[in-house]
Design an enzyme around this catalytic site. Structure first.
Site, PDB file in Angstrom:
ATOM      1  N   LYS A   1       0.811  -1.222   0.000  1.00  0.00           N
ATOM      2  CA  LYS A   1       0.000   0.000   0.000  1.00  0.00           C
ATOM      3  C   LYS A   1       0.844   1.272   0.000  1.00  0.00           C
ATOM      4  O   LYS A   1       0.443   2.302  -0.542  1.00  0.00           O
ATOM      5  CB  LYS A   1      -0.945   0.008   1.204  1.00  0.00           C
ATOM      6  CG  LYS A   1      -2.039  -1.044   1.143  1.00  0.00           C
ATOM      7  CD  LYS A   1      -3.051  -0.756   0.049  1.00  0.00           C
ATOM      8  CE  LYS A   1      -4.233  -1.717   0.083  1.00  0.00           C
ATOM      9  NZ  LYS A   1      -5.147  -1.512  -1.059  1.00  0.00           N
TER      10      LYS A   1
ATOM     11  N   GLU B   1      -9.750   6.059   3.182  1.00  0.00           N
ATOM     12  CA  GLU B   1     -10.564   4.977   3.719  1.00  0.00           C
ATOM     13  C   GLU B   1      -9.636   3.798   3.919  1.00  0.00           C
ATOM     14  O   GLU B   1      -8.591   3.711   3.289  1.00  0.00           O
ATOM     15  CB  GLU B   1     -11.686   4.619   2.742  1.00  0.00           C
ATOM     16  CG  GLU B   1     -11.303   3.626   1.633  1.00  0.00           C
ATOM     17  CD  GLU B   1     -10.264   4.150   0.654  1.00  0.00           C
ATOM     18  OE1 GLU B   1     -10.160   5.378   0.513  1.00  0.00           O
ATOM     19  OE2 GLU B   1      -9.544   3.337   0.039  1.00  0.00           O
TER      20      GLU B   1
ATOM     21  N   SER C   1       1.406  -9.719  -1.096  1.00  0.00           N
ATOM     22  CA  SER C   1       1.182  -8.279  -0.968  1.00  0.00           C
ATOM     23  C   SER C   1       1.412  -7.715   0.415  1.00  0.00           C
ATOM     24  O   SER C   1       1.687  -6.526   0.566  1.00  0.00           O
ATOM     25  CB  SER C   1      -0.255  -7.956  -1.422  1.00  0.00           C
ATOM     26  OG  SER C   1      -1.181  -8.735  -0.696  1.00  0.00           O
TER      27      SER C   1
END
Lengths: 267, 398
Positions: free
Chosen positions: B88, B110, B377
């Protein structure tokens, strides 16, 4: 001229702004909605915005979010909303704009919706999350069957965007008074109303001011400059506060009468 | 306006389905991003951060014991080794750097699993911008470690009580904040979802994963993989790694969605495989919805995949046939969590565990020993409480 256009012209001839009242279809249940619409019309609403509830209303504040949730919990669907319009049409010619979000309409089918809405007696469509860039398909379908298309302009819209939105309006342009969701406080309604009037004058089209209009004084400030004034959350709050169906009808009628008094231009 | 009408489309998907109030901000962002991309200083600043701060390039790792267990030749792209523990941060550094450049005074985001919230809070701490994160109340509960991390980083976390109290509702609230404060606020979207230009901005910032991995696998094995696999919620890590292989027709691209308690139970988050075309959060894509077009609550043990929408480019890749999407259940993801942990000593995030579980499905489609590149990830530290509880409930060892 469409029924909406006639209602606006009629108000203008009386030197007042037209009063547009939002009611969320199915709140608290679909059986009561036709009576609420008629009560609002009898008390002085010139146009009804009939809300089609959606699970994820991102442009709405807590009041209309909760109304939408109540309506969905009560089993409200788009066919049910159209049935409300058919029932209102048995006794009333009050113009009705469907107000909602695009996903339930896509799911129902754009062509099918415009056709069925027109047949039920709907006069116009306002889809909050369908800006000019995305509206061509539904707007064309609406115009084909004779429905009005109500676009939105916002305080953040550039002059070019506001003018482009106004050009898409067939009866009136809906101007949002402030950056925010429905039911928020508008810091300066009068200057928002003046700005909306400027957009309307450039396009030669009537404008309605909405968002943050909740009292007769608010209506008065907007009515000085705009052709129509929209009140939503403040009416929804009256319905939510009622303990019985009869009380809801009385509260809505009282509220709309008070708001209607603010529509008359005195100065 | 006419040129905008065709921007941000992936086949029939994408677009900008938002209130007019936000449209000028999306145009401003599109233009600012275009200028930033053309600016060597912006690119160099971001590259330096990715290298020195995030620790890029992340390695690819030949997972030999895992490979043996699944009878495939599996290489892991180690995004779990990124600073903050997931991919991220690749995106948030880019977007917050852009927000700074645009002179925005405040950043909102969010978050589902909290990884994007942590990564946004991290970038904001680094670049000295106030940060507010919207997170579903249910996710606040099940991802408590990430909530603590956001607080420590100086971010304000708003627990959203509406609806299913998960990622969808967090995004609704973030959009309402943005519509209210749009002039001063940058909205840092965490996935390849939302209105244009977000799906392309987030894909571009995550594309570094695929660019690195493609060069690395060629370097280490002398060939392209037979398949690239990644989990898909909104789909940012998958788009990041897929994007470098789109033109390599011989490489199968496989996204793994969350089947939750099982597709047949209705409690799942398999948007592409089970949803219908619709509009959610500003773009047209596949959506989990009722026959009446109301959005339904998704379900997944993984908070980051618990979302009834999916990025529009994934919808396009599926419909055009370029990528395939499969789904695995909560139980299969848990088993995969245990498998990777015990065979390789790597604790994967529950999101990434879905990709690992997908290897069993891939084995049915590929010959034994096929070369597979898996995007790992994120790391699983944030999920330990959830995994422990789930394993206890099903009576497994822990």
């Amino acid at each position: 001229m469409s029924r909406i256009g006639e209602a606006l012209a009629h108000a203008a001839a009386e030197n007042r702004a037209a009063l547009v009242i939002y009611v969320c279809a199915g709140d608290p249940n679909l059986a009561l909605t036709p009576a609420l619409v008629l009560a609002a019309a009898d008390a002085g609403a010139d146009v009804i915005e009939l809300g089609v509830p959606f699970s994820d209303p991102t442009a709405d504040g807590p009041t209309i979010q909760r109304a939408s949730q109540r309506a969905l919990a009560a089993g409200t669907t788009l066919p049910g909303v159209l049935e409300v319009v058919r029932r209102v049409r048995q006794t009333s010619e009050v113009p009705i704009v469907l107000f909602g979000y695009i996903n339930p309409i896509l799911s129902y089918g754009e062509q099918r919706l415009t056709r069925d809405a027109h047949a039920a007696g709907v006069d116009g469509l306002l889809v909050v999350d369908l800006p000019p860039e995305e509206c061509a398909g539904l707007r064309d379908a609406a115009l084909q069957v004779g429905l009005d298309w109500v676009p939105l302009a916002a305080p953040t819209s550039t002059e070019a965007r506001a003018d482009a939105a106004a050009a898409l309006a067939t009866s009136f342009l809906y101007c949002v008074s402030m950056t925010g969701v429905t039911g928020s406080d508008a810091p300066d309604l009068e200057s928002a109303a003046r700005e909306a009037a400027r957009v309307g004058a450039r396009a030669g089209k009537p404008v309605a001011l909405g968002f943050g209009v909740s009292t007769a004084d608010d209506v008065r400030a907007a009515a000085k400059h705009c052709d129509a004034v929209v009140v939503g959350s403040a009416v929804v709050r009256e319905i939510a506060a009622a303990a019985t169906d009869d009380e809801a009808l009385l509260r809505v009628a009282d509220k709309v009468r008070a708001l209607a008094a603010g529509c008359t231009r005195t100065a | 306006m006419t040129s905008q009408a065709f921007a941000g489309r992936y086949g029939d998907f994408g677009g900008r389905y938002v209130a007019e109030t936000l449209m000028p901000a999306l145009e401003e962002l599109t233009e600012a991003y275009r200028q930033a991309q053309a600016d060597e200083i912006f690119r160099a600043d971001l590259e330096a951060l990715l290298k020195d701060y995030v620790g890029r390039p992340t390695p690819i790792y030949p997972a030999r014991r895992l490979s043996e267990a699944v009878q495939l030749d599996v290489w892991l792209k180690r995004e779990d080794l990124c600073h903050t523990g997931a991919h991220k941060v690749n995106n948030t550094l880019g977007q917050v750097l852009l927000a700074k450049r645009m002179g925005k005074a405040r950043v909102i985001a969010e978050t589902g699993a909290g990884q994007h919230g942590v990564a946004t809070a991290t970038a904001c701490a680094l670049m000295d911008l106030p940060c507010e994160v919207y997170m579903g109340a249910e996710d606040v509960r099940r991802q408590a470690p990430n909530v603590e991390r956001m607080h420590m980083l100086g971010a304000q976390v708003h627990a959203v009580e509406a609806g299913s109290r998960t990622l969808k509702d967090a995004m609704n609230e973030a959009l309402r904040d943005w519509v209210t404060n749009v002039r001063t606020t940058a909205y840092c979207v965490g996935s390849v979802a939302g209105p244009h230009p977000y799906p392309s901005i987030v894909r571009d910032f995550q594309a570094v994963i695929g660019v690195e991995a493609r060069a690395q696998i060629l370097d280490r094995t002398g060939r392209l993989p037979d398949a690239v696999v990644a989990c898909v919620g909104g789909g940012s890590n998958a788009m990041g790694i897929f994007s470098a292989f789109l033109d390599d027709a011989e490489v199968a691209l496989v996204g793994i969605e969350a089947a939750g308690e099982g597709i047949e139970t209705g409690k799942h988050a398999a948007t592409l495989t089970e949803g219908r075309v619709g509009v959610l959060h500003g773009s047209k894509s596949y959506v989990l919805q009722t026959d009446d077009g109301q959005i339904v609550e998704a379900h997944s043990i993984s908070a980051g995949l618990d979302y009834p929408g999916v990025g529009p480019e994934h919808a396009h890749l599926m419909v055009s046939g370029r990528a395939r999407y499969l789904s695995v259940t909560d139980g299969e993801a848990l088993s995969a969590f245990e498998l990777l942990t015990r065979t390789e000593g790597i604790l994967p995030a529950l999101e990434s565990s879905h990709a690992v579980a997908g290897l069993h499905k891939l084995r049915e489609l590929l010959p034994e020993g096929a070369l597979v590149l898996l995007n790992l990830s994120g790391r699983g530290d944030k999920d330990l409480a959830t995994v422990k509880q789930a394993l206890a409930e099903r009576g497994g060892a822990s």
